[in-house]
Scaffold this active site. Structure first.
Site, PDB file in Angstrom:
ATOM      1  CB  SER A 601      -4.716 -14.699  65.608  1.00 52.23           C
ATOM      2  OG  SER A 601      -5.784 -15.403  66.201  1.00 52.23           O
ATOM      3  CG  ASP A 678     -11.792 -11.689  62.851  1.00 46.81           C
ATOM      4  OD1 ASP A 678     -12.203 -12.855  62.998  1.00 46.81           O
ATOM      5  OD2 ASP A 678     -10.616 -11.347  63.082  1.00 46.81           O
ATOM      6  CG  HIS A 711      -8.912 -14.474  62.470  1.00 48.16           C
ATOM      7  ND1 HIS A 711      -8.801 -13.396  63.327  1.00 48.16           N
ATOM      8  CD2 HIS A 711      -8.000 -15.380  62.911  1.00 48.16           C
ATOM      9  CE1 HIS A 711      -7.880 -13.638  64.232  1.00 48.16           C
ATOM     10  NE2 HIS A 711      -7.374 -14.837  64.001  1.00 48.16           N
TER      11      HIS A 711
END
Length: 743
Positions: A601, A678, A711
């Site tokens: 991330s 995502d 994610h």
């Protein structure tokens, strides 16, 4: 033996931890009540008022049930006031990170009967349901509209009618769920149940982002993916227009208070980040969309109006921002205890650090009493307030930024003291009973965690989790050693670091090094929590050293340390990783030709930004999972807090993007991973980067794509594959498999 990845993924090294859902049934002396699911899945209520003589009784005596021939398994349970009814949830279906759909039921404790939340209608599409504190009434959201269920009268009243894909009542839209509330609820009951405050979000002008799903859902069109459109405001685009509305339960009338504010924030420039009932009034925290102007609004539902009572602009002070907080605590008036008027405790900025202050009366523009101060910070505070003794409890970094200790102070600012043992290193978490008479104190590191239940008024305590089995298990493994230190990287800039060394570390050897990075604004990777993690496995099984550095922009080192990154994300953070890596490369036990960096991330973004800025001089390898590659692709509320808007800061956005891809070519090799589903960091980020790589003929990278994974990358065994590939890839890198390879 080394810590193997398969054992780690199975949770073999996870510490056992109890969580307590404390209850308030309104009966004096029942401060120690809690609810939990027992080993068989039944719902029980316990009473910790004796601490060492805990009593329990069963509220719901089944873990599953049948209704009209269909079986339903209880997933969650919420006892109502008086413990006569229990709200149950079955058939959960994940929506986004925090939200889910489910079927809700009312369980009668005395008759042991179960009925649907909507009488005679079973639907698994309810997004949220919540008891009134007064009992007997449940607010719930179905198809984005708000409803009220009166339990005793067997009635359901529809409160709003225009909820749809653009209008949300009582629940957050995507960006408010992710960046503001970190949860699935946007409604707030008054303590007496007379009023319900709820958010209305109008997303009509918010652009949609379409996510294709190839495998997750049955496809009606046969060979075509299912397209899911998400209202997702990217940086610079229209935000949802949010308004705080109220329902009067006496008349079932919905109203919107009139707010007296001569400099009112425009609809597209207003964020509502916190709502707190303060007796008969409501404290509302608002900021502008860039989060550097704070307004505290006091609303009076009875008179249906409100006004701004506090305002602070930090844009011209330290250049920083206001983070979203949900810790404002109401302090009711009590003349006999020296509190003639209602008040509240809030987190404020004192000399560049986050501290606690007591405001009274509610419309006060400045604190009645500063409760904490110094070159350290209160974390998510206050944790609790004992109104009987006037004691404020909070976690703070007073001893060390990498630790968390529990402290207490009186409402008048006197008798500051520590509750946890500050003579030893510790990272504590806390859970207080509703009246703050009892405390579940969780020691989370650096040694093996344990939990203690304390009566704060009698001083008695009992250990409820000691993790003795985990301690014994770890004796059989080669557990790496973790060292914490502060280093100076440049111009007296001090950063916190940790180093994980193999158990049989030898200073005469040359070890490869992996830098593990997150690095987002206000975050912390370097702390003293106990963890047996992927990084622990790398040190143990791959005989490598793992280093983490919390550079400028990260949290708990003061606002000046954080705010320097504003408007140019990626520059100072990457610079600090490079400067630290240069220091490590000079240590006698480090092989400077085998230094890698990895992150997920924001950490994936930092991995690429560091490789870009470094140009192969210090870091040879990098592994980036689900990275942001251009902040114009990320959501407005998070991004603009740190970057302002692209319209205001075009050069900053341009410089913060992964742009100089020829510099990535100077690294020996790097790895990219991303899930196509995502909803947070869109796959668009990685595709845009690949296009840049293609245009510049950059080929020294590997890539792995996970169909339909969000994610966290879990869909269809993906999480195991992520770590398997990271593990194998870095092992090959340190073995020299990528040296000289260009494709």
């Amino acid at each position: 033996m080394p810590i193997q990845l398969n054992d780690l993924m199975r949770g073999e090294f996870s510490a056992s931890k109890s969580s307590i859902d404390w209850l308030d049934d309104g009966i004096e002396g029942h401060d120690g009540l809690y609810a939990e699911r027992d080993d068989s899945g039944k719902v029980v209520v316990g009473d910790y008022s004796g601490v060492t003589t805990t009593k329990t009784r069963i509220l719901v005596d089944v873990s599953d049930f049948e209704y009209t021939g269909e079986k339903h398994v209880i997933a969650r349970a919420w006892p109502g006031k008086g413990l006569e009814k229990v709200l149950l949830m079955t058939d959960p279906k994940k929506n986004w990170r925090h939200s889910y759909y489910g079927a809700y039921w009312i369980y009668d404790v005395s008759s042991k009967t179960i009925e649907p939340l909507i009488p005679h209608i079973v639907t698994a599409d309810v997004r949220l349901a919540a008891w009134s504190p007064a009992g007997g009434v449940v607010a719930f959201v179905l198809e984005n509209n708000l409803y009220i269920r009166n339990v005793s009268q067997q009635t359901v009243s529809q409160i709003t009618t225009d909820g749809d894909k653009n209008t949300f009542y009582g629940i957050p839209d995507w960006v408010y769920e992710e960046e503001v509330f970190s949860g699935n609820s946007a409604l707030w009951w008054s303590a007496n149940g007379q009023y319900l405050a709820f958010l209305r979000s109008n997303d009509s002008s918010v652009p949609e982002y379409s996510i294709p799903y190839f495998e997750q859902s049955p496809i009606e069109n046969g060979s075509y993916p299912e397209m899911v459109d998400v209202k997702y405001p990217k940086a610079g685009y229209d935000n949802p227009v949010v308004e705080l509305m109220f329902l009067d339960l006496a008349s079932y009338e919905v109203f919107l208070p009139r707010i007296d504010d001569p400099r009112n924030l425009r609809d597209n420039d207003r964020l509502i980040t916190e709502v707190v009932w303060a007796g008969e009034k409501v404290i509302v925290r608002q900021t502008n969309r860039e989060s550097d102007l704070l307004k505290i609004v006091l609303v009076d539902p009875l008179n249906r109006n409100g006004s701004v009572v506090r305002e602070e602009d930090v844009s011209g002070k330290d250049g920083g921002w206001f983070e979203v907080t949900h810790d404002t605590t109401y302090i009711p008036a009590n003349e006999s205890q020296g509190r003639p008027e209602d008040g509240y405790i809030d987190t404020v900025i004192i000399d560049g650090y986050n501290h606690l202050a007591y405001f009274s009366p509610l419309n006060a523009s400045s604190p009645k009493q500063t409760l904490t101060s110094g070159s350290w910070e209160v974390v998510d505070g206050p944790s609790a307030v004992d109104l009987t003794t006037g004691t404020v409890y909070f976690l703070a970094t007073r001893k060390d930024p990498t630790e968390r200790h529990l402290y207490a102070v009186q409402l008048d600012g006197t008798n500051f003291r520590n509750i946890s043992n500050t003579d030893e290193d510790g990272y504590y978490g806390v859970s207080f009973s509703t009246g703050a008479g009892y405390l579940l104190l969780s020691y989370n590191g650096p040694k093996v965690p344990y939990q203690t239940l304390l009566s704060l008024r009698t001083g008695t305590n009992v250990t409820i989790q000691d993790n003795a089995k985990l301690t014994a298990k770890l004796d059989k493994y080669k557990v790496p050693e973790t060292l914490w230190e502060q280093i100076v990287i440049e111009d007296d800039v001090v950063v916190n670091t940790l180093e994980i060394r193999p158990q049989d570390f030898s200073p005469g050897r040359k070890y490869p090094v992996v830098f593990h990075i997150y690095g987002g604004p206000g975050s912390q990777t370097v702390d003293k929590r106990f963890t047996i993690s992927f990084e622990t496995h790398i040190a143990s099984a791959l005989d490598a050293i793992v280093v983490s550095v919390d550079g400028r922009g990260t949290g708990f080192m003061g606002r000046q340390f954080r705010a320097v990154v504003r408007d140019r994300l990626g520059y100072w953070e990457a610079r600090d990783q490079i400067l630290a890596a240069k220091q490590w490369s000079k240590r006698s036990y480090v092989d400077p030709s085998r230094i890698a960096i990895w992150g997920w991330s924001y950490g994936g973004y930092m991995t690429l930004k560091t490789l870009e800025q470094d140009g192969g001089k210090t870091f040879s390898y990098g592994m980036a999972v689900a990275p942001v590659t251009d902040w114009r692709f990320y959501d407005s509320i998070y991004t603009e807090r740190y970057m302002h808007t692209p319209q205001q800061n075009a050069d900053g956005y341009d410089g913060s993007a992964i742009k100089n891809v020829t510099a990535l070519k100077e690294a020996k090799r790097f790895l990219l991973m991303h899930g196509t589903g995502d909803d947070n960091v869109h796959f668009q980020n990685t595709l845009a980067l690949i296009d840049k790589l293609d245009l510049q003929q950059v080929e020294n990278y590997d890539m792995y794509v996970f169909p339909d994974s969000d994610h966290s990358i879990y869909f269809h065994n993906a999480n195991k594959i992520v770590y398997d590939r990271l593990d194998r890839w870095i092992e090959l890198a340190f073995a020299g498999a990528y040296d000289g390879r260009i494709d």
